[in-house]
Enzyme design. Sequence first.
Site, mmCIF file in Angstrom:
data_model
loop_
_atom_site.group_PDB
_atom_site.id
_atom_site.type_symbol
_atom_site.label_atom_id
_atom_site.label_comp_id
_atom_site.label_asym_id
_atom_site.label_seq_id
_atom_site.Cartn_x
_atom_site.Cartn_y
_atom_site.Cartn_z
ATOM 1 N N ASP A 60 0.819 -1.211 0.000
ATOM 2 C CA ASP A 60 0.000 0.000 0.000
ATOM 3 C C ASP A 60 0.853 1.262 0.000
ATOM 4 O O ASP A 60 0.303 2.366 -0.040
ATOM 5 C CB ASP A 60 -0.952 -0.014 1.203
ATOM 6 C CG ASP A 60 -2.399 -0.188 0.768
ATOM 7 O OD1 ASP A 60 -2.616 -0.597 -0.385
ATOM 8 O OD2 ASP A 60 -3.308 0.095 1.566
ATOM 9 N N ASP A 365 -10.652 -6.181 11.272
ATOM 10 C CA ASP A 365 -10.502 -7.620 11.432
ATOM 11 C C ASP A 365 -11.538 -8.200 12.399
ATOM 12 O O ASP A 365 -12.185 -9.211 12.112
ATOM 13 C CB ASP A 365 -9.082 -7.962 11.900
ATOM 14 C CG ASP A 365 -8.567 -7.019 12.980
ATOM 15 O OD1 ASP A 365 -9.391 -6.272 13.561
ATOM 16 O OD2 ASP A 365 -7.363 -7.014 13.253
#
Length: 605
Positions: A60, A365
């Site tokens: 990223d 998550d």
Amino acid sequence: MLINFGRKRSRYEEALPNIDIFVCTADPMIEPPAMVINTVLSVMAYDYPPQKLNVYLSDDGGSDLTFYAMVEASSFSKIWLPFCKKFKVEPRSPEAYFRTAVLEPLEDPVKAKERSSIKKSYEGMKKRIETTTKLGRISEEIRKQHKGFREWNSVASRRYHQTILQILVHAKDPKAVDIEGQPLPTLVYLAREKRPQYHHNFKAGSVNALIRVSSRISNGPIILILDCDMYSNNSESMRDAVCFFMDEEKGHEVGFVQFPQSFENLTKNDVYGSSLNVEIHGFDGNGGPCFIGTGCFHRRNALCGQKYSDQECKENWKGWNDIKMEETASVLEDTSKVLASCTYEEKYAQWGNEMGLKYGCPVEDVITGLAIQCRGWRSIYFNPERKGFLGLAPTTLLQTLIQHRRWSEVPSLCLLSGIPLFPKISSAWVLPFAFVIIVHRAYSLGEFVWCGGTFQGWWNEQRMWLFKRISSYFFAFIDNILKLMGFTDSAFAITAKVAETDVSQRCEQELMEFGASSPMFTVIATMALLNAFCFVGGMKRVLMDMQSWFSNPFTLQILLCALLVIISLPVYQGLFLRKDEGRMPSSVTQWSLMFAALACALACY
């Protein structure tokens, strides 16, 4: 779920499913490329058919420095994988192995010779990567080594670039073999498209792009998600996890298998309370553990939003390995780039909602794991004797607090104001309070020690929970309010994976690191000083009243305040006693003294 691992391995060797492995990185300065490729190489070397492994790195940061490291890793894997499998070495991260290999007896001259040669190759590769990273740019000589470097000719910045997708090793390519002629795992580099006008949703967006791209290239029915610092410490972890999915009786119910997050750099007593073994293990008795973002094997269908259906999931198992991708690497690269574009999810709004990792929360998550469980899937907590993955825990208090701020009591003033909160010790009504306090803490201590901790480690964890409650979670609450009101966007803070030498030395000595100025440190120091002032004020009140401790209504409050003072001892040391670089900055000391004194003055008034 009890499984005979050895029996199932031999029985299902040919039927083992393809596995897609996602490794996520975001910043080459905080997460050095040399560290990233050690994680990549460790998972490429799993004790698993290499033609069924597909390793994806999501960068990223969109850095050509990280891509260069991947090019080097793809070349080094040709000698590293055969060495690992020939001599069954553990762990299979080169850096970790060569660091611990000095303890191995050199009885096998062949192994000693090969190890020496490969170590020399590894040190050379590591030096080249670190030199290039320090320089901050790729030389023209290096750019000529791979066509992929041409992609960076049109990159404006890490936040403004096209999709960069390069298949460095393609399992279908006859040339994709190691020095012994054995196939290599597929190896893919991805930097998804970034444009300032499109919110990229941080790690969740990164993983979702990987899910789509991998579905076109390899489409493994099981996905392993790893942070870039969590290298594989056990080459058999993959087979162990697959055994849960392949179990004839209950395997079709399993949505994901979560390994504990373990760290190789914890001090003896875990000074920053980084271990979460007790918390994660506790979930296992209540429907299974949550997904903690790394070290987790997912069923692709469950991760992509499919609801659990007993009959349908049993039938789907047989077709897991039916899909075969025969296109060349260049064709796959060209046709898959659109799947990682900024606009793709505008057409398919279920991504980040019903499909993939959830958007809108920095702890994507946990809520993703809960969503999978709400769709009917079970989760498994698996903690083998040899840890499946090892990573790097924060080495400073600020890193720890920032991490928990991303993831997410002041009775002392009542004591100073003369407001009793608990019954007198002489009263029978004190018994419920005493019972709850003693039993709860005793149970917590027993649970912690049972999971392999120490008393000092448990005490450190209590301290860290206090610090996190009054700083990380408070600021996280403020961040969420501002986000909901539209004043700010979600932010994702990356925890540093490297530390300076003096910081590491203090961490090894279990000295808390306060060396940076932060509002969170100001809050912690203010609360510590407030508790100290209130403890002194409470003691003064008791002594002046000339009452017995048993008949005084403030006894329990004073004891609680004393406990908070003891917990905060490292803070007082950082404020007034320490002289090293890890002490509290003078600005934090000044502000905290002022705020604590002001709070006490208002309470007394």
